[in-house]
Design an enzyme around this catalytic site. Sequence first.
Site, short mmCIF file in Angstrom:
data_model
loop_
_atom_site.label_atom_id
_atom_site.label_comp_id
_atom_site.label_asym_id
_atom_site.label_seq_id
_atom_site.Cartn_x
_atom_site.Cartn_y
_atom_site.Cartn_z
N HIS A 106 0.85 -1.20 0.00
CA HIS A 106 0.00 0.00 0.00
C HIS A 106 0.88 1.25 0.00
O HIS A 106 1.24 1.77 1.05
CB HIS A 106 -0.93 0.00 1.22
CG HIS A 106 -1.93 1.12 1.22
ND1 HIS A 106 -3.25 0.94 1.55
CD2 HIS A 106 -1.82 2.43 0.89
CE1 HIS A 106 -3.89 2.10 1.46
NE2 HIS A 106 -3.04 3.03 1.06
N ASP A 109 1.66 6.34 -5.67
CA ASP A 109 2.62 6.63 -6.74
C ASP A 109 3.50 7.85 -6.50
O ASP A 109 4.71 7.79 -6.71
CB ASP A 109 1.88 6.78 -8.08
CG ASP A 109 0.62 7.66 -7.99
OD1 ASP A 109 0.33 8.18 -6.90
OD2 ASP A 109 -0.07 7.82 -9.01
N ARG A 200 -3.27 20.49 4.36
CA ARG A 200 -1.85 20.60 4.04
C ARG A 200 -1.38 19.43 3.18
O ARG A 200 -0.58 19.56 2.27
CB ARG A 200 -1.02 20.66 5.33
CG ARG A 200 -0.66 22.05 5.77
CD ARG A 200 0.33 22.74 4.82
NE ARG A 200 1.67 22.14 4.87
CZ ARG A 200 2.41 21.86 3.81
NH1 ARG A 200 1.97 22.13 2.60
NH2 ARG A 200 3.59 21.32 3.95
N PHE A 201 -1.91 18.25 3.49
CA PHE A 201 -1.57 17.02 2.78
C PHE A 201 -1.92 17.18 1.30
O PHE A 201 -1.11 16.93 0.41
CB PHE A 201 -2.37 15.89 3.43
CG PHE A 201 -2.04 14.50 2.97
CD1 PHE A 201 -0.74 14.03 2.98
CD2 PHE A 201 -3.05 13.63 2.58
CE1 PHE A 201 -0.45 12.73 2.60
CE2 PHE A 201 -2.77 12.33 2.21
CZ PHE A 201 -1.47 11.88 2.21
N GLN A 203 -2.46 19.95 -0.27
CA GLN A 203 -1.68 21.06 -0.80
C GLN A 203 -0.27 20.59 -1.22
O GLN A 203 0.23 20.96 -2.28
CB GLN A 203 -1.55 22.12 0.28
CG GLN A 203 -1.33 23.50 -0.23
CD GLN A 203 -1.41 24.50 0.91
OE1 GLN A 203 -0.79 24.31 1.96
NE2 GLN A 203 -2.19 25.54 0.72
N PHE A 205 0.60 17.61 -2.19
CA PHE A 205 0.47 16.85 -3.43
C PHE A 205 0.33 17.80 -4.62
O PHE A 205 0.93 17.58 -5.68
CB PHE A 205 -0.76 15.93 -3.39
CG PHE A 205 -0.45 14.58 -2.84
CD1 PHE A 205 0.37 13.71 -3.55
CD2 PHE A 205 -0.95 14.17 -1.62
CE1 PHE A 205 0.68 12.46 -3.05
CE2 PHE A 205 -0.63 12.93 -1.11
CZ PHE A 205 0.17 12.07 -1.82
N HIS A 353 -9.44 1.24 -0.26
CA HIS A 353 -9.24 1.93 1.00
C HIS A 353 -10.60 1.86 1.70
O HIS A 353 -11.62 2.20 1.09
CB HIS A 353 -8.96 3.41 0.78
CG HIS A 353 -7.56 3.76 0.40
ND1 HIS A 353 -7.03 3.48 -0.82
CD2 HIS A 353 -6.61 4.42 1.10
CE1 HIS A 353 -5.79 3.96 -0.86
NE2 HIS A 353 -5.50 4.53 0.27
N GLU A 356 -10.82 4.18 6.87
CA GLU A 356 -9.77 5.11 7.32
C GLU A 356 -10.49 6.29 7.96
O GLU A 356 -10.45 7.40 7.47
CB GLU A 356 -8.92 5.58 6.12
CG GLU A 356 -7.70 6.41 6.51
CD GLU A 356 -6.95 6.98 5.28
OE1 GLU A 356 -7.45 6.82 4.16
OE2 GLU A 356 -5.88 7.58 5.47
N HIS A 381 -6.06 0.26 5.10
CA HIS A 381 -6.20 0.84 6.45
C HIS A 381 -7.09 0.02 7.38
O HIS A 381 -6.63 -0.49 8.38
CB HIS A 381 -6.69 2.29 6.42
CG HIS A 381 -5.70 3.21 5.81
ND1 HIS A 381 -4.50 3.52 6.41
CD2 HIS A 381 -5.70 3.88 4.62
CE1 HIS A 381 -3.83 4.34 5.63
NE2 HIS A 381 -4.52 4.57 4.54
N ASP A 438 1.90 3.72 3.00
CA ASP A 438 0.94 4.67 2.44
C ASP A 438 1.62 5.80 1.65
O ASP A 438 1.70 5.72 0.43
CB ASP A 438 0.06 5.24 3.56
CG ASP A 438 -1.31 5.71 3.06
OD1 ASP A 438 -1.63 5.40 1.90
OD2 ASP A 438 -2.04 6.38 3.82
C1 LIG Z 1 6.53 27.26 0.57
O1 LIG Z 1 7.51 27.96 -0.13
C2 LIG Z 1 7.30 29.37 -0.13
C3 LIG Z 1 8.32 29.98 -1.06
O2 LIG Z 1 9.61 29.68 -0.72
C4 LIG Z 1 7.41 29.87 1.29
O3 LIG Z 1 7.16 31.26 1.33
C5 LIG Z 1 6.40 29.16 2.17
O4 LIG Z 1 6.58 29.51 3.51
C6 LIG Z 1 6.55 27.65 2.02
N1 LIG Z 1 5.45 26.98 2.71
C7 LIG Z 1 5.65 26.13 3.72
C8 LIG Z 1 4.45 25.44 4.26
O5 LIG Z 1 6.75 25.91 4.19
ZN LIG Z 2 -3.56 5.10 0.92
#
Ligand SMILES: *[C@@H]1O[C@H](CO)[C@@H](O)[C@H](O)[C@H]1NC(C)=O
Ligand SMILES: [Zn+2]
Length: 507
Positions: A106, A109, A200-201, A203, A205, A353, A356, A381, A438
């Site tokens: 699991h 890519d 954030r996860f 983001q 990707f 999946h 989860e 999971h 994962d």
């Molecule tokens: C991502 O990169 C930008 C540009 O360098 C930076 O300003 C920003 O703080 C970074 N984001 C994270 C979550 O570290």
């Molecule tokens: Zn997975």
Amino acid sequence: MLHWPESHQVAVVSVLLCWLTLCWCSPDPRLRESLMQQEASRQTGGRLLLTEAELRLSAQLHKLKEQEMKSSDFPPALHFFKAKPLIQRSLIYSLLQRMPKGAALHVHDFSMVGVEWLVRNVTYRPHCYMCITEDQSVRLLFSSGQPKPKPQCSSWMLLESLRAKTGNTTDLDNSLIRNLTLFTEDPEAAYPSQDAVWKRFEQAFTSAWGLVTYAPVFKDYYYEGLRQFYMDSIMYLELRALLPETYELDGSTHDSAWGLKTYQDVTRQFNKTRHINVEIECSLGIYVCLRRLNASMAWKAVEEAMNLQKAFPEIMAGFDLVGREDSGRPLWYFKEALSLPGERGVNLPFFFHAGETDEEGTDVDGNLLDALLFNTSRIGHGFALLRHPVAKALSRGKGVAVEVCPISNQVLKLVSDLRNHPAAVLMSEGHPLVISSDDPAMFGASGLSHDFYEAFVGLGGMNSHIGTLKELAMNSIRYSSLSPQLKEKALDLWQRKWDKFVSENSQ
Ligand SMILES: *[C@@H]1O[C@H](CO)[C@@H](O)[C@H](O)[C@H]1NC(C)=O
Ligand SMILES: [Zn+2]
Ligand SMILES: *[C@@H]1O[C@H](CO)[C@@H](O)[C@H](O)[C@H]1NC(C)=O
Ligand SMILES: *[C@@H]1O[C@H](CO)[C@@H](O)[C@H](O)[C@H]1NC(C)=O
Ligand SMILES: *[C@@H]1O[C@H](CO)[C@@H](O)[C@H](O)[C@H]1NC(C)=O
Ligand SMILES: *[C@@H]1O[C@H](CO)[C@@H](O)[C@H](O)[C@H]1NC(C)=O
Ligand SMILES: *[C@@H]1O[C@H](CO)[C@@H](O)[C@H](O)[C@H]1NC(C)=O
């Protein structure tokens, strides 16, 4: 309030005392021994007959584990971002790295390869552009000329020029690394909720997307992924692959069949150029689509999967839906699409999946039973499995293994102390399961070893032993999609590697 007469209380107490005195004898030690044996034999690996050398290695591991458990900073109790440096120093970990772990079943890519490589190798290639979105996250893209402006993003900057201008690139490279992983010094503060960490996860990707879908990088990334997993003593891989459209510098694109063909070619090339004498090193793709798609898109994806499977029967293993379960659509929503193969008499195995989630009783929580109803080959999971006794019994009865990914579940906030991971229960009763990682790159883990450490030391506690590790490794081949003949071959090869490992490391 009910007041019992004084005499009544006295009567109860004296009856109890009398009963106690009647059978005041200590339990039969043989009975105690037999009960303990019964429990020990039920756990994962509890029934394996171990060799002398394996028992010696197990005793060493036991001693090491005792030391680690005494420490006030017990790694499985800590968030992985804090535990990682401690784990890296652990002797158990270095043994686990060398231990032949069989297959990784699991893994996604675009989260196979340590992010360092993406930044230090890929973003240093020519024609790599970056822009910064309004919420301070980067987008990256290869292009022969200035790319056309992207909405809600700064203007595109050529990284090569940016680096030349700044001179010292350490800060820029570190900020790119932070953009492409979830790692942070204070995860509890940075990710106060599941929503926050998933945001954030996703983001991260998105930030990596323009790099990994650039066709030359797509190839190299996969090769580097195979190399890193191979270096972690893994002999076989099943990849959850999106097979997205990939692009070339001139703007031309490739489809999913190209992606699958590339996986096949690169695997063969890796197999050939490693100059290591092994007989079997292959990998299979499991085609996935996003569970936030609607029914008609899912229908198309299942059709695509059937076509790909027909075209690449050796490497295309089946179909899955990916993305956050809690915010995606439940499996039952896709029932028409998922029934398509059956209706057409096509055997397209599923690798869903499911479970989860910690949202008991929601539609999404129904995924476990639905996955089993659709005859899933394994369960990704299965975090919620303990809360579904019928699903659990079905999974056990049908030999549908659960792919347990401890670090992923911790970082994505389903559990904090890994000693409390539900799979600890599954392990104690020998439920069919495998350990996987994962999205190791996102979490800063590598291959399977960090997850094996957490499973062995955290989930298994003092009960898990060399038999546990052996069975987990064998399970990964047993529950893979290899044909029965290849499984036998793989198990033979694994056994040889295992014996060598045991003889080299047992004192
Ligand atoms: C991502 O990169 C930008 C540009 O360098 C930076 O300003 C920003 O703080 C970074 N984001 C994270 C979550 O570290
Ligand atoms: Zn997975
Ligand atoms: C990047 O990796 C490729 C192989 O994947 C290698 O040929 C190349 O030399 C590396 N480049 C750098 C700058 O490390
Ligand atoms: C580059 O910057 C980093 C952090 O700002 C610093 O630690 C490092 O010493 C600098 N490197 C050089 C070669 O000046
Ligand atoms: C890898 O190479 C071995 C021979 O060295 C061969 O038997 C095996 O089929 C190859 N695997 C793949 C996936 O090409
Ligand atoms: C499903 O999604 C696709 C792509 O977003 C869209 O074109 C299509 O209209 C949607 N179909 C339905 C029935 O909502
Ligand atoms: C699942 O397998 C059972 C038993 O082989 C079969 O009767 C059933 O039709 C299958 N269900 C689906 C949805 O494929």
